[in-house]
Enzyme design. Structure first.
Site, mmCIF file in Angstrom:
data_model
loop_
_atom_site.group_PDB
_atom_site.id
_atom_site.type_symbol
_atom_site.label_atom_id
_atom_site.label_comp_id
_atom_site.label_asym_id
_atom_site.label_seq_id
_atom_site.Cartn_x
_atom_site.Cartn_y
_atom_site.Cartn_z
ATOM 1 N N VAL A 11 -9.319 -1.217 8.346
ATOM 2 C CA VAL A 11 -8.396 -1.151 7.208
ATOM 3 C C VAL A 11 -9.148 -0.955 5.898
ATOM 4 C CG1 VAL A 11 -6.760 -2.536 5.845
ATOM 5 C CG2 VAL A 11 -6.545 -2.426 8.315
ATOM 6 N N LYS A 206 5.423 -7.959 7.234
ATOM 7 C CA LYS A 206 4.367 -7.399 8.093
ATOM 8 C C LYS A 206 4.447 -7.960 9.525
ATOM 9 C CE LYS A 206 0.795 -5.462 9.616
ATOM 10 N NZ LYS A 206 0.780 -4.053 9.939
ATOM 11 N N ASN A 210 5.613 -5.884 13.001
ATOM 12 C CA ASN A 210 4.782 -5.752 14.198
ATOM 13 C C ASN A 210 5.446 -6.397 15.412
ATOM 14 O OD1 ASN A 210 2.831 -4.191 13.104
ATOM 15 N ND2 ASN A 210 1.185 -5.697 13.190
ATOM 16 N N PHE A 251 7.775 4.325 19.690
ATOM 17 C CA PHE A 251 7.430 3.072 20.376
ATOM 18 C C PHE A 251 8.306 2.808 21.597
ATOM 19 C CE2 PHE A 251 3.964 0.963 18.128
ATOM 20 C CZ PHE A 251 3.730 1.985 17.230
ATOM 21 N N CYS A 262 -4.038 -5.845 16.577
ATOM 22 C CA CYS A 262 -2.921 -6.396 15.800
ATOM 23 C C CYS A 262 -1.787 -6.982 16.631
ATOM 24 C CB CYS A 262 -2.370 -5.327 14.866
ATOM 25 S SG CYS A 262 -3.543 -4.919 13.571
ATOM 26 N N LYS A 265 -2.421 -10.425 18.544
ATOM 27 C CA LYS A 265 -2.644 -11.602 17.681
ATOM 28 C C LYS A 265 -1.457 -11.834 16.746
ATOM 29 C CE LYS A 265 -5.043 -9.745 13.618
ATOM 30 N NZ LYS A 265 -3.995 -9.768 12.610
ATOM 31 N N LYS A 322 -5.806 2.308 22.904
ATOM 32 C CA LYS A 322 -4.944 3.471 22.755
ATOM 33 C C LYS A 322 -5.861 4.660 22.499
ATOM 34 C CE LYS A 322 -3.287 4.106 18.457
ATOM 35 N NZ LYS A 322 -2.554 3.880 17.203
HETATM 36 P P1 NAD Z 1 -12.103 -5.541 11.089
HETATM 37 O O1 NAD Z 1 -12.540 -6.687 11.921
HETATM 38 O O2 NAD Z 1 -12.298 -4.155 11.577
HETATM 39 O O3 NAD Z 1 -12.813 -5.632 9.634
HETATM 40 C C1 NAD Z 1 -12.888 -6.795 8.873
HETATM 41 C C2 NAD Z 1 -14.191 -6.729 8.069
HETATM 42 O O4 NAD Z 1 -14.211 -7.809 7.143
HETATM 43 C C3 NAD Z 1 -15.439 -6.876 8.930
HETATM 44 O O5 NAD Z 1 -16.304 -5.769 8.734
HETATM 45 C C4 NAD Z 1 -16.073 -8.189 8.448
HETATM 46 O O6 NAD Z 1 -17.479 -8.186 8.482
HETATM 47 C C5 NAD Z 1 -15.558 -8.269 7.026
HETATM 48 N N1 NAD Z 1 -15.556 -9.614 6.456
HETATM 49 C C6 NAD Z 1 -15.182 -10.771 7.040
HETATM 50 N N2 NAD Z 1 -15.306 -11.793 6.164
HETATM 51 C C7 NAD Z 1 -15.760 -11.267 5.004
HETATM 52 C C8 NAD Z 1 -16.070 -11.802 3.730
HETATM 53 N N3 NAD Z 1 -15.918 -13.109 3.482
HETATM 54 N N4 NAD Z 1 -16.530 -10.984 2.769
HETATM 55 C C9 NAD Z 1 -16.689 -9.659 3.013
HETATM 56 N N5 NAD Z 1 -16.393 -9.096 4.199
HETATM 57 C C10 NAD Z 1 -15.924 -9.875 5.186
HETATM 58 O O7 NAD Z 1 -10.568 -5.814 10.756
HETATM 59 P P2 NAD Z 1 -9.431 -4.725 10.501
HETATM 60 O O8 NAD Z 1 -8.982 -4.177 11.796
HETATM 61 O O9 NAD Z 1 -9.858 -3.831 9.420
HETATM 62 O O10 NAD Z 1 -8.252 -5.677 9.971
HETATM 63 C C11 NAD Z 1 -8.331 -6.299 8.719
HETATM 64 C C12 NAD Z 1 -6.982 -6.920 8.403
HETATM 65 O O11 NAD Z 1 -5.983 -5.897 8.336
HETATM 66 C C13 NAD Z 1 -6.456 -7.905 9.454
HETATM 67 O O12 NAD Z 1 -5.711 -8.891 8.814
HETATM 68 C C14 NAD Z 1 -5.553 -7.053 10.317
HETATM 69 O O13 NAD Z 1 -4.567 -7.817 10.955
HETATM 70 C C15 NAD Z 1 -4.946 -6.151 9.285
HETATM 71 N N6 NAD Z 1 -4.499 -4.843 9.784
HETATM 72 C C16 NAD Z 1 -5.260 -4.168 10.699
HETATM 73 C C17 NAD Z 1 -4.851 -2.903 11.121
HETATM 74 C C18 NAD Z 1 -5.630 -2.118 12.139
HETATM 75 O O14 NAD Z 1 -5.104 -1.116 12.627
HETATM 76 N N7 NAD Z 1 -6.845 -2.488 12.477
HETATM 77 C C19 NAD Z 1 -3.705 -2.331 10.585
HETATM 78 C C20 NAD Z 1 -2.979 -3.041 9.633
HETATM 79 C C21 NAD Z 1 -3.396 -4.301 9.236
HETATM 80 C C1 UDX Z 2 -0.350 -1.479 15.066
HETATM 81 C C2 UDX Z 2 0.864 -1.173 14.173
HETATM 82 O O1 UDX Z 2 1.565 -0.045 14.689
HETATM 83 C C3 UDX Z 2 0.436 -0.903 12.760
HETATM 84 O O2 UDX Z 2 1.580 -0.702 11.928
HETATM 85 C C4 UDX Z 2 -0.320 -2.106 12.287
HETATM 86 O O3 UDX Z 2 -0.617 -1.884 11.009
HETATM 87 C C5 UDX Z 2 -1.541 -2.378 13.180
HETATM 88 O O4 UDX Z 2 -1.072 -2.555 14.519
HETATM 89 P P1 UDX Z 2 -2.290 -0.096 16.222
HETATM 90 O O5 UDX Z 2 -2.597 -1.388 16.883
HETATM 91 O O6 UDX Z 2 -3.392 0.663 15.585
HETATM 92 O O7 UDX Z 2 -1.178 -0.312 15.093
HETATM 93 O O8 UDX Z 2 -1.633 0.899 17.299
HETATM 94 P P2 UDX Z 2 -0.160 1.205 17.796
HETATM 95 O O9 UDX Z 2 -0.005 2.669 17.826
HETATM 96 O O10 UDX Z 2 0.870 0.436 17.103
HETATM 97 O O11 UDX Z 2 -0.239 0.709 19.316
HETATM 98 C C6 UDX Z 2 -0.395 -0.664 19.638
HETATM 99 C C7 UDX Z 2 -0.355 -0.836 21.157
HETATM 100 O O12 UDX Z 2 0.942 -0.514 21.668
HETATM 101 C C8 UDX Z 2 -1.332 0.080 21.895
HETATM 102 O O13 UDX Z 2 -1.877 -0.614 22.998
HETATM 103 C C9 UDX Z 2 -0.463 1.220 22.383
HETATM 104 O O14 UDX Z 2 -0.963 1.871 23.518
HETATM 105 C C10 UDX Z 2 0.838 0.467 22.692
HETATM 106 N N1 UDX Z 2 2.020 1.336 22.654
HETATM 107 C C11 UDX Z 2 2.411 1.909 21.481
HETATM 108 C C12 UDX Z 2 2.750 1.540 23.818
HETATM 109 O O15 UDX Z 2 2.413 1.030 24.882
HETATM 110 N N2 UDX Z 2 3.883 2.307 23.740
HETATM 111 C C13 UDX Z 2 4.310 2.894 22.591
HETATM 112 O O16 UDX Z 2 5.345 3.574 22.613
HETATM 113 C C14 UDX Z 2 3.546 2.683 21.415
#
Ligand code: NAD
Ligand code: UDX
Length: 461
Positions: A11, A206, A210, A251, A262, A265, A322
């Site tokens: 992110v 949020k 999800n 979906f 995501c 958790k 995915k």
């Molecule tokens: P990630 O684990 O890929 O990245 C988090 C980063 O934060 C890591 O690189 C870590 O080293 C760093 N970090 C941790 N503590 C820190 C600190 N105190 N100071 C500076 N850096 C620090 O996580 P992500 O997948 O990018 O997700 C981040 C947040 O966004 C989560 O809350 C997640 O639920 C949310 N989110 C994730 C997605 C996704 O698709 N991955 C989408 C939407 C929202």
């Molecule tokens: C999800 C949310 O979609 C996104 O909005 C949020 O910000 C982060 O979490 P992501 O986890 O990157 O995104 O992937 P997503 O495309 O949502 O798929 C999540 C899981 O559901 C994957 O394992 C995917 O394979 C599964 N999935 C998705 C299905 O099994 N069927 C579907 O139709 C869509």
């Protein structure tokens, strides 16, 4: 606008790069020094389509930089985004330790009048908690805290960020509302809807979004099982459901159970929050249980329907949760591979991008560079990730290289008739068996819902 991004994960990196593309000046910091070193060297530590080129472009234009120092990153910023991890504790509650540490770091260097925006997914009340922590750390500081949850998906992160369905901004004062609106102006001017609300509303939107999306997946997975028992085909059924605008087509793809960083958790934290606040989320509690059980049931289905025995070789295609990502967090493969191994099966595995990450979790797997190497002499192939490469797999080559020629397609990627024409026994999710070409079928509908057929094998060349 001067922006600081704390956290350089999926992110943080996507958001920082996109903000820079939108014309802001962005500095990005991560507690992981090695990650910053890689980024400074122009290497993206994750796989995300289009992001590496965009990041390099942004760095070259002087709009994006990486910093090992919190002071350097935060000091000049008008707005600081927290994009750190918010995992679940073993009992399913939110672990806010990264957010709290980031809040302490930011409070030390934040300039007066600046805004802290929480991009991480957090439970209602976290903005208030961050405000308290920062006020304790620097008592005289004038600042605001806002919620700005992110909805991007891995694999399409940049498109999702730049063309969002909506931008959610949770604010409890005018300053943060106006600064955040200004940051997103390039997107709202192009038509992106903005939802401006309170901080607890934004925080809850949020998780609820999800949880609802995960429910749709859980629903279609159960419908797929019912289709298999009733001679229906989940493809047209999902299409017929999805054309109702009140439901929508997305979906509704059946699969081996949702995974990723995501949904698993976030559904757990959502349910735990409901439990703790006396508003149990019974639907989500059931969904969580069913989703985990699905992964186990589908692994057992491979063993039973594939008629596999100790020493049989299974080729697993797809380790990422995915397609188009290297992320294996909560991927179906991580649950299913150990079950297959425990039953005495030998596992070979292939993934175009996620091998290095999967290696950290899976033991005693033979890793291969191509799906055909994985399938060579294998008794069964199991497709777990919807990579384009698997969708376009050469079925003739697959059939010739396999031993027992059984394919489990847990993403419904392949055309059952085409698979049948190559003499492969085919199991998919919620689709009727296809009649064998010119031979009687041993096809049966399994009690667990997959469909099986065996057809005459073509002559090997
Ligand atoms: P990630 O684990 O890929 O990245 C988090 C980063 O934060 C890591 O690189 C870590 O080293 C760093 N970090 C941790 N503590 C820190 C600190 N105190 N100071 C500076 N850096 C620090 O996580 P992500 O997948 O990018 O997700 C981040 C947040 O966004 C989560 O809350 C997640 O639920 C949310 N989110 C994730 C997605 C996704 O698709 N991955 C989408 C939407 C929202
Ligand atoms: C999800 C949310 O979609 C996104 O909005 C949020 O910000 C982060 O979490 P992501 O986890 O990157 O995104 O992937 P997503 O495309 O949502 O798929 C999540 C899981 O559901 C994957 O394992 C995917 O394979 C599964 N999935 C998705 C299905 O099994 N069927 C579907 O139709 C869509």
């Amino acid at each position: 606008m001067q922006i600081a991004m704390i956290g350089a994960g999926y992110v943080g990196l996507t958001t920082a790069t996109c903000f820079a593309e939108m014309g802001h000046e962005v500095a990005c910091h991560d507690v992981d020094g090695e990650r910053i070193r890689q980024l400074e060297a122009g290497e993206l530590p994750i796989y995300e389509p289009r992001l590496e080129e965009a990041m390099r472009r942004a760095v070259a234009s002087g709009k994006l930089r990486f910093s090992r120092s919190g002071a350097d990153c935060v000091g000049g910023a008008d707005i600081v985004f927290l994009a750190v991890g918010t995992p679940a504790t073993p009992d399913g509650r939110i672990d806010l330790s990264q957010v709290e540490a980031a809040a302490r770091l930011v409070s030390r260097w934040l300039k007066p009048g600046a805004v802290v925006a929480i991009k991480s997914t957090v439970v209602a009340g976290t903005c208030r908690r961050v405000r308290e922590i920062m006020a304790e750390e620097r008592q005289s500081l004038d600042f605001s805290v806002a919620a700005n949850p992110e909805f991007l998906r891995e694999g399409s992160a940049m498109e999702d960020f730049l063309c969002p369905d909506r931008i959610v901004i949770g604010c409890d004062d005018r300053r943060s509302a106006s600064l955040l609106s200004e940051v997103y102006r390039p997107l709202t001017e192009r038509g992106a809807p903005k939802v401006l609300s309170s901080t607890p509303n934004a925080e809850l939107i949020k998780y609820a979004a999800n949880a609802f999306l995960a429910l749709k997946i859980g629903f279609i997975n159960e419908v797929a099982d019912l289709c298999a028992q009733t001679g229906a085909d989940v493809g047209p059924v999902a299409e017929g459901i999805g054309l109702d605008r009140r439901i929508g087509p997305s979906f509704l793809r059946p699969g081996p159970g949702y995974g990723g960083s995501c949904f698993p958790k976030d559904t757990c934290i959502f349910a735990a929050t409901g439990h703790g606040r006396g508003a149990r989320q019974f639907l989500i509690e059931t969904l969580i249980e069913r989703n985990e059980k699905r992964k186990v049931a589908l692994a057992r289905r491979v063993i039973a329907q594939g008629e596999l025995r100790e020493g049989s070789v299974v080729a697993v295609l797809g380790l990422a949760f995915k397609a188009n990502t290297d992320d294996v967090r909560e991927a179906a493969a991580l649950t299913m591979v150990p079950i297959l191994q425990k039953a005495g099966l030998r596992v070979r595995a292939h993934d175009p991008k996620a091998r290095a990450n999967a290696r950290q979790w899976l033991r005693d797997v033979e890793w291969t560079d191509t799906p055909y190497e994985a399938a060579h002499g294998a008794d069964a192939v199991v497709i777990l990730t919807e990579w384009e490469e698997y969708k376009n797999i050469d079925l003739g080559r697959l059939a010739c290289t396999m031993s027992q020629r059984v394919v489990f397609d847990y993403r419904n990627l392949l055309d059952p008739r085409a698979v049948a024409a190559h003499g492969l026994t085919y199991f998919s999710l919620g689709r009727p068996p296809v009649s064998p070409v010119g031979k009687s079928t041993r096809g049966r509908v399994s009690a667990l819902a997959g469909s099986r057929r065996r057809v005459a094998a073509p002559a090997r060349d």
